[in-house]
Design a protein around this motif. Structure first.
Motif, PDB file in Angstrom:
ATOM      1  N   ASN A  43      60.045  98.659  69.980  1.00 20.01           N
ATOM      2  CA  ASN A  43      59.796  97.663  71.012  1.00 20.01           C
ATOM      3  C   ASN A  43      59.309  96.379  70.341  1.00 20.01           C
ATOM      4  N   LEU A  70      58.859  99.652  76.292  1.00 14.57           N
ATOM      5  CA  LEU A  70      57.888  98.741  76.901  1.00 14.57           C
ATOM      6  C   LEU A  70      56.475  99.018  76.410  1.00 14.57           C
ATOM      7  N   LEU A  75      53.987  95.944  77.479  1.00 11.48           N
ATOM      8  CA  LEU A  75      54.804  94.733  77.522  1.00 11.48           C
ATOM      9  C   LEU A  75      55.082  94.293  78.959  1.00 11.48           C
ATOM     10  N   ALA A  76      55.137  95.230  79.868  1.00 13.86           N
ATOM     11  CA  ALA A  76      55.370  94.890  81.272  1.00 13.86           C
ATOM     12  C   ALA A  76      54.198  94.100  81.839  1.00 13.86           C
ATOM     13  N   ALA A  95      58.985  92.740  81.497  1.00  8.30           N
ATOM     14  CA  ALA A  95      59.656  93.993  81.129  1.00  8.30           C
ATOM     15  C   ALA A  95      61.157  93.772  80.952  1.00  8.30           C
ATOM     16  N   ALA A  98      61.767  92.047  77.642  1.00  6.86           N
ATOM     17  CA  ALA A  98      61.586  92.975  76.516  1.00  6.86           C
ATOM     18  C   ALA A  98      62.754  93.950  76.400  1.00  6.86           C
ATOM     19  N   LEU A  99      63.236  94.464  77.517  1.00  8.54           N
ATOM     20  CA  LEU A  99      64.375  95.393  77.480  1.00  8.54           C
ATOM     21  C   LEU A  99      65.660  94.673  77.083  1.00  8.54           C
ATOM     22  N   PRO A 111      63.570 103.342  79.085  1.00  8.74           N
ATOM     23  CA  PRO A 111      62.260 103.049  79.676  1.00  8.74           C
ATOM     24  C   PRO A 111      61.915 104.041  80.771  1.00  8.74           C
ATOM     25  N   ASN A 122      64.330  97.773  85.701  1.00  9.79           N
ATOM     26  CA  ASN A 122      64.965  98.076  84.413  1.00  9.79           C
ATOM     27  C   ASN A 122      66.425  97.635  84.413  1.00  9.79           C
TER      28      ASN A 122
END
Length: 138
Positions: A43, A70, A75-76, A95, A98-99, A111, A122
């Protein structure tokens, strides 16, 4: 595992948390099968695999699958200014940013999706791209 693949009981073989050395050793013991996937923690915070595991996998046609993409929710709910700025710029959540960063590297992410809302969030990380400068900023 090689015997199971040879008999048709397994189509693909995967490993989890293997170093490059372990993947080489495992592949060397297989006569009829090939390692198809390697699952690792990866991540925006945990990036040690960038040094050797990810390049090895990509060079050898092994799909990388990131677990904890995450960082256990860290990170979310991040207070990271770059992540927050990009979320605002792209009208996404931290999130999703990051994804998207992970999937932009041709790495699969798994995730947690504890609710329909999480699943939808997501999914919102897919099918769009940030600028190259923004990926680099992350």
């Amino acid at each position: 595992m090689d015997e199971l693949a040879d008999k048709g009981f397994a189509r693909r073989l995967g490993v989890s948390n293997f170093s490059v050395e372990l993947m080489k050793e495992a592949q060397g013991r297989l006569d009829h099968a090939k390692i198809a996937a390697s699952q690792i923690e990866y991540n925006l915070i945990e990036r040690s695999a960038e040094k050797d595991i990810i390049p090895f996998c990509q060079k050898n046609g092994i799909k990388v699958i990131a677990y904890r993409p995450l960082a256990r929710g860290g990170l979310a709910n991040s207070q990271n200014k770059v992540l927050e700025a990009l979320a605002e710029k792209y009208h996404k959540t931290p999130a999703q940013i990051a994804l998207n960063w992970i999937t932009s590297k041709d790495i699969a992410a798994i995730p947690k999706a504890g609710s329909i809302a999480h699943l939808r969030e997501n999914y919102g990380a897919l099918e769009w791209r940030m600028s190259e400068e923004d990926y680099i900023a992350l």
